[in-house]
Design a protein around this motif. Structure first.
Motif, mmCIF file in Angstrom:
data_model
loop_
_atom_site.group_PDB
_atom_site.id
_atom_site.type_symbol
_atom_site.label_atom_id
_atom_site.label_comp_id
_atom_site.label_asym_id
_atom_site.label_seq_id
_atom_site.Cartn_x
_atom_site.Cartn_y
_atom_site.Cartn_z
ATOM 1 N N ALA A 1 0.747 -1.183 -0.014
ATOM 2 C CA ALA A 1 0.091 0.034 -0.188
ATOM 3 C C ALA A 1 0.768 1.504 -0.234
ATOM 4 O O ALA A 1 0.617 2.224 -0.629
ATOM 5 C CB ALA A 1 -0.873 -0.023 1.261
ATOM 6 N N LEU A 2 2.080 1.110 0.721
ATOM 7 C CA LEU A 2 2.905 2.518 0.806
ATOM 8 C C LEU A 2 3.619 2.665 -0.498
ATOM 9 O O LEU A 2 3.527 3.743 -0.921
ATOM 10 C CB LEU A 2 3.885 2.073 1.891
ATOM 11 N N ILE A 3 3.661 1.560 -1.322
ATOM 12 C CA ILE A 3 4.502 1.650 -2.683
ATOM 13 C C ILE A 3 3.628 2.439 -3.394
ATOM 14 O O ILE A 3 3.844 3.210 -4.217
ATOM 15 C CB ILE A 3 5.035 0.277 -3.008
ATOM 16 N N VAL A 4 2.263 1.714 -3.452
ATOM 17 C CA VAL A 4 1.394 2.492 -4.257
ATOM 18 C C VAL A 4 0.971 3.921 -4.164
ATOM 19 O O VAL A 4 1.074 4.968 -5.062
ATOM 20 C CB VAL A 4 -0.218 1.628 -4.026
ATOM 21 N N ILE A 5 1.040 4.450 -2.824
ATOM 22 C CA ILE A 5 1.009 5.850 -2.462
ATOM 23 C C ILE A 5 2.412 6.641 -3.116
ATOM 24 O O ILE A 5 2.109 7.699 -3.650
ATOM 25 C CB ILE A 5 0.996 5.878 -0.985
ATOM 26 N N LEU A 6 3.355 5.778 -2.868
ATOM 27 C CA LEU A 6 4.486 6.698 -3.394
ATOM 28 C C LEU A 6 4.584 6.593 -4.920
ATOM 29 O O LEU A 6 4.941 7.675 -5.437
ATOM 30 C CB LEU A 6 5.938 5.722 -2.805
ATOM 31 N N TYR A 7 4.165 5.747 -5.602
ATOM 32 C CA TYR A 7 4.070 5.688 -7.023
ATOM 33 C C TYR A 7 3.040 6.876 -7.338
ATOM 34 O O TYR A 7 3.407 7.622 -8.368
ATOM 35 C CB TYR A 7 3.520 4.496 -7.306
ATOM 36 N N LYS A 8 1.873 7.024 -6.713
ATOM 37 C CA LYS A 8 0.997 8.288 -7.050
ATOM 38 C C LYS A 8 1.677 9.475 -6.886
ATOM 39 O O LYS A 8 1.184 10.482 -7.495
ATOM 40 C CB LYS A 8 -0.212 8.038 -5.972
ATOM 41 N N ARG A 9 2.493 9.630 -5.811
ATOM 42 C CA ARG A 9 3.054 10.821 -5.529
ATOM 43 C C ARG A 9 4.233 11.181 -6.345
ATOM 44 O O ARG A 9 4.306 12.304 -6.892
ATOM 45 C CB ARG A 9 3.704 10.785 -4.023
ATOM 46 N N TYR A 10 5.182 10.122 -6.836
ATOM 47 C CA TYR A 10 6.319 10.279 -7.489
ATOM 48 C C TYR A 10 6.156 9.910 -8.748
ATOM 49 O O TYR A 10 7.077 10.240 -9.476
ATOM 50 C CB TYR A 10 7.569 10.118 -6.823
ATOM 51 N N GLY A 11 5.348 9.208 -9.106
ATOM 52 C CA GLY A 11 5.262 8.643 -10.451
ATOM 53 C C GLY A 11 6.349 7.653 -10.889
ATOM 54 O O GLY A 11 6.581 7.479 -12.137
ATOM 55 N N THR A 12 7.031 7.346 -9.908
ATOM 56 C CA THR A 12 8.274 6.422 -10.231
ATOM 57 C C THR A 12 8.424 5.107 -9.075
ATOM 58 O O THR A 12 8.023 5.607 -7.914
ATOM 59 C CB THR A 12 9.716 7.172 -10.387
ATOM 60 N N LEU A 13 9.001 4.160 -9.361
ATOM 61 C CA LEU A 13 9.171 3.047 -8.484
ATOM 62 C C LEU A 13 10.680 2.973 -7.932
ATOM 63 O O LEU A 13 10.977 2.234 -7.208
ATOM 64 C CB LEU A 13 8.807 1.798 -8.899
ATOM 65 N N LYS A 14 11.664 4.002 -8.302
ATOM 66 C CA LYS A 14 12.813 3.855 -8.137
ATOM 67 C C LYS A 14 13.249 4.548 -6.742
ATOM 68 O O LYS A 14 12.759 5.742 -6.756
ATOM 69 C CB LYS A 14 13.814 4.506 -9.046
ATOM 70 N N ALA A 15 13.683 3.883 -5.957
ATOM 71 C CA ALA A 15 13.868 4.409 -4.614
ATOM 72 C C ALA A 15 14.842 5.503 -4.554
ATOM 73 O O ALA A 15 14.910 6.378 -3.759
ATOM 74 C CB ALA A 15 14.605 3.217 -3.640
ATOM 75 N N SER A 16 15.957 5.591 -5.420
ATOM 76 C CA SER A 16 16.981 6.491 -5.498
ATOM 77 C C SER A 16 16.196 8.003 -5.870
ATOM 78 O O SER A 16 16.387 8.792 -5.327
ATOM 79 C CB SER A 16 18.167 6.418 -6.441
ATOM 80 N N LYS A 17 15.185 7.850 -6.866
ATOM 81 C CA LYS A 17 14.575 9.193 -7.120
ATOM 82 C C LYS A 17 13.414 9.595 -5.997
ATOM 83 O O LYS A 17 13.390 10.765 -5.860
ATOM 84 C CB LYS A 17 13.914 8.926 -8.500
ATOM 85 N N VAL A 18 12.826 8.668 -5.375
ATOM 86 C CA VAL A 18 11.889 8.887 -4.310
ATOM 87 C C VAL A 18 12.497 9.599 -3.302
ATOM 88 O O VAL A 18 12.451 10.378 -2.821
ATOM 89 C CB VAL A 18 11.260 7.547 -3.836
ATOM 90 N N LEU A 19 13.893 9.005 -3.017
ATOM 91 C CA LEU A 19 14.849 9.533 -1.807
ATOM 92 C C LEU A 19 14.967 10.909 -2.018
ATOM 93 O O LEU A 19 15.030 11.950 -1.146
ATOM 94 C CB LEU A 19 15.998 8.645 -1.443
ATOM 95 N N LYS A 20 15.247 11.280 -3.234
ATOM 96 C CA LYS A 20 15.705 12.539 -3.301
ATOM 97 C C LYS A 20 14.672 13.528 -3.828
ATOM 98 O O LYS A 20 14.747 14.856 -4.094
ATOM 99 C CB LYS A 20 16.724 12.666 -4.878
ATOM 100 N N GLY A 21 13.572 13.088 -4.053
ATOM 101 C CA GLY A 21 12.231 13.833 -3.993
ATOM 102 C C GLY A 21 12.132 13.999 -5.385
ATOM 103 O O GLY A 21 11.485 15.389 -5.770
ATOM 104 N N GLU A 22 12.453 13.458 -6.365
ATOM 105 C CA GLU A 22 12.465 13.857 -7.829
ATOM 106 C C GLU A 22 11.192 13.442 -8.598
ATOM 107 O O GLU A 22 10.776 12.395 -7.865
ATOM 108 C CB GLU A 22 13.719 13.257 -8.551
ATOM 109 N N HIS A 23 10.673 13.893 -9.310
ATOM 110 C CA HIS A 23 9.471 13.283 -10.086
ATOM 111 C C HIS A 23 9.994 12.863 -11.543
ATOM 112 O O HIS A 23 10.898 13.362 -11.962
ATOM 113 C CB HIS A 23 8.377 14.492 -10.393
ATOM 114 N N GLU A 24 9.383 11.803 -11.774
ATOM 115 C CA GLU A 24 9.842 11.014 -13.125
ATOM 116 C C GLU A 24 9.137 12.135 -14.296
ATOM 117 O O GLU A 24 8.242 12.675 -14.355
ATOM 118 C CB GLU A 24 9.033 9.744 -13.321
#
Lengths: 287, 124, 95
Positions: free
Chosen positions: B101-124
């Motif tokens: 569920a948390l991964i789904v939320i992260l995907y909705k927020r950042y549009g990516t599944l890459k942990a490196s980009k999510v950690l830096k707060g980048e959008h795809e």
């Protein structure tokens, strides 16, 4: 970190670190070999001929009965948190609402274009899977099986039905039904601690609890047939080398039924939240 | 030289599963792959717990028809490990659900599944 | 106290499976055609033959009518319960 970054010296360091951890984990596992005290579970092995042939069931629901009760609440935490995170959006991440929501395609399948095999055999398979789950839960005390396994089998039948038929799924478990299933299961489990408490003063003392002990005992108060078939539920005749023993597993099979309902409710809720969403879906997926 | 019993082999397999899971969680970038690696790690721990109860030349802890009452307590596998594993599976299911569920939320927020980009707060 | 061999571990699971089948069968909304119902019943008998009776149960058929043949009666009764439950609730035909 990406796997592509692990080139050259960093890759070597990573591999060496993994080997060191592997050696540590393996050696700590190896030290367990042969060093296990046979303790409490051997006591239950000795008791097996008087309780239930499946030793694991009597151990889990008697020695760990209260523990298992609390532990089945854990699966509810998973279901509720998934529903909260996916459905109502209580997390409130900044920017989630500003952006365009990813709207999933409504899950529906036209049965006219369905392959013949799916069209005619999916529903029978779903029904037979549910029957298999019920067989597993009723045979919990005699063979490998139990409430959790039954719940998982029935939940997989639900998932199969939803995946094949979409929103017009014939196995139509609604939100409220699922919540009712789970609440009923957990309540049944909790309440079945009562006979053990009344007879032995220990909550969830499940092995050998006599459901008929509250009836005043005089000859003929409880017919012997009734007591054999229902009074000591799931009584068995064990044919062993030393002779025939009559074992009764007390209320353990009934507790398994409670646990089965609990697990059906919780896992189907998780599936429901992931497939339909929570707040978006109208009440009742079959409409 | 360690004698290669079934228990040793299953401990070896459990350690391998644990280490594969750990490597996947540390070194892989995709969040879904991290989740799969997490389940592998938990499977390894489960396997180690089950093989704790191994008895040399033992039988399953279910009284089968014709079993000998005197031999059964000594021959039956210990039920301590599988009992703990039942708990572990239940907890694993709920943890996996929450993580997914948390991964789904992260995907909705950042549009990516890459942990490196999510950690830096980048959008795809 | 032995009443009759079939009671030992056979009747209670069968009855319980039937009741549980009705409880879960009310959640099925499909109305089944007669052919599908027959198919499900036949398949449940075949499956029950494959699963055999659980260990330590003196099966109603095995040992009484024919040796080495036993049916998992809870399976058949659960299927019948599911069908009965779906009839109780069934309102929509699945095309």
């Amino acid at each position: 970190m990406d796997i592509k970054e692990l080139k050259g010296i960093r890759g070597i360091i990573a591999a060496i670190a993994l080997v060191i951890i592997f050696a540590g984990v393996l050696s700590s596992f190896m030290q367990l070999e042969g060093n296990v005290t046979r303790g409490i579970s051997e006591e239950y092995n000795k008791l097996a001929y008087r309780v239930a042939p499946n030793n694991l069931a009597s151990w889990v629901y008697d020695y760990r009965g209260f523990d298992t009760l609390i532990e089945t609440g854990v699966i509810y935490v998973g279901a509720v948190v998934s529903v909260l995170v996916l459905g109502r959006g209580l997390v409130g991440l900044k920017g989630v609402d500003d952006e365009e929501r990813v709207v999933a395609e409504p899950m529906d399948l036209k049965t006219e274009t369905m392959p013949v095999l799916l069209k005619y055999f999916a529903l029978p398979v779903v029904i037979l899977l549910v029957s298999y789950g019920l067989l597993v839960v009723t045979g919990a005390s005699t063979s490998g099986g139990g409430g959790f396994q039954c719940g998982v089998i029935v939940a997989s039948a639900y998932l199969l039905s939803v995946v094949i038929y979409g929103k017009r799924s014939p196995f139509n478990l609604k939100k409220k039904t699922l919540i009712a299933f789970g609440a009923f299961g957990w309540g049944l489990y909790t309440m079945l601690g009562l006979p053990g408490y009344l007879t032995t003063n220990y909550w969830q003392y499940n092995v050998g609890a006599d459901l008929w002990s509250w009836v005043p005992s005089f000859p003929g108060s409880v017919p012997e047939v009734l007591r054999t078939v229902f009074g000591e539920p799931f009584k068995l005749a064990l044919e062993l080398k030393e002779g025939v023993f009559y074992a009764t597993s007390g209320i353990i099979p009934l507790i398994n039924i409670g646990e089965a309902f609990n697990v059906i409710g919780a896992i189907c809720l998780i599936f429901f939240a992931f497939i339909y969403g929570w707040s978006d879906s109208e009440e009742g997926s079959g409409k | 030289m360690i004698e290669l019993t079934l228990q040793t082999l299953s401990f070896l397999a459990a350690a391998l599963l644990v280490i594969i899971g750990m490597a996947g969680m540390l070194y892989l970038d995709n969040l879904i792959k991290k989740l799969i690696a997490f389940t592998l790690l938990s499977d390894g721990v489960n396997l180690a717990l089950v093989s704790l109860g191994y008895v040399q030349g033992g039988i399953v802890p279910i009284l089968e028809p014709g079993a000998s009452l005197s031999d059964f307590p000594n021959e039956a596998a210990l039920i301590f490990g599988p009992g703990i594993v039942l708990t572990n599976i239940v907890i694993g299911v709920s943890t996996t659900a929450i993580l997914a569920a948390l991964i789904v939320i992260l995907y909705k927020r950042y549009g990516t599944l890459k942990a490196s980009k999510v950690l830096k707060g980048e959008h795809e | 106290m032995m009443v009759f061999p079939a009671a030992m571990g056979e009747i209670t699971p069968t009855v319980v499976a039937f009741l549980l089948g009705i409880a879960i069968g009310t959640q099925f909304v499909a109305r089944l055609s007669r052919r599908t119902t027959l198919l499900i019943l036949v398949m449940s008998v075949v499956a029950a033959f494959l699963f055999e009776a659980p260990i330590h149960t003196w099966s109603l058929l095995g040992g009484v009518l024919a040796e080495h043949v036993s049916f998992a009666l809870p399976f058949i009764s659960a299927t019948i319960g599911l069908l009965v439950g779906s009839v109780l609730r069934g309102s929509r035909r699945l095309e």
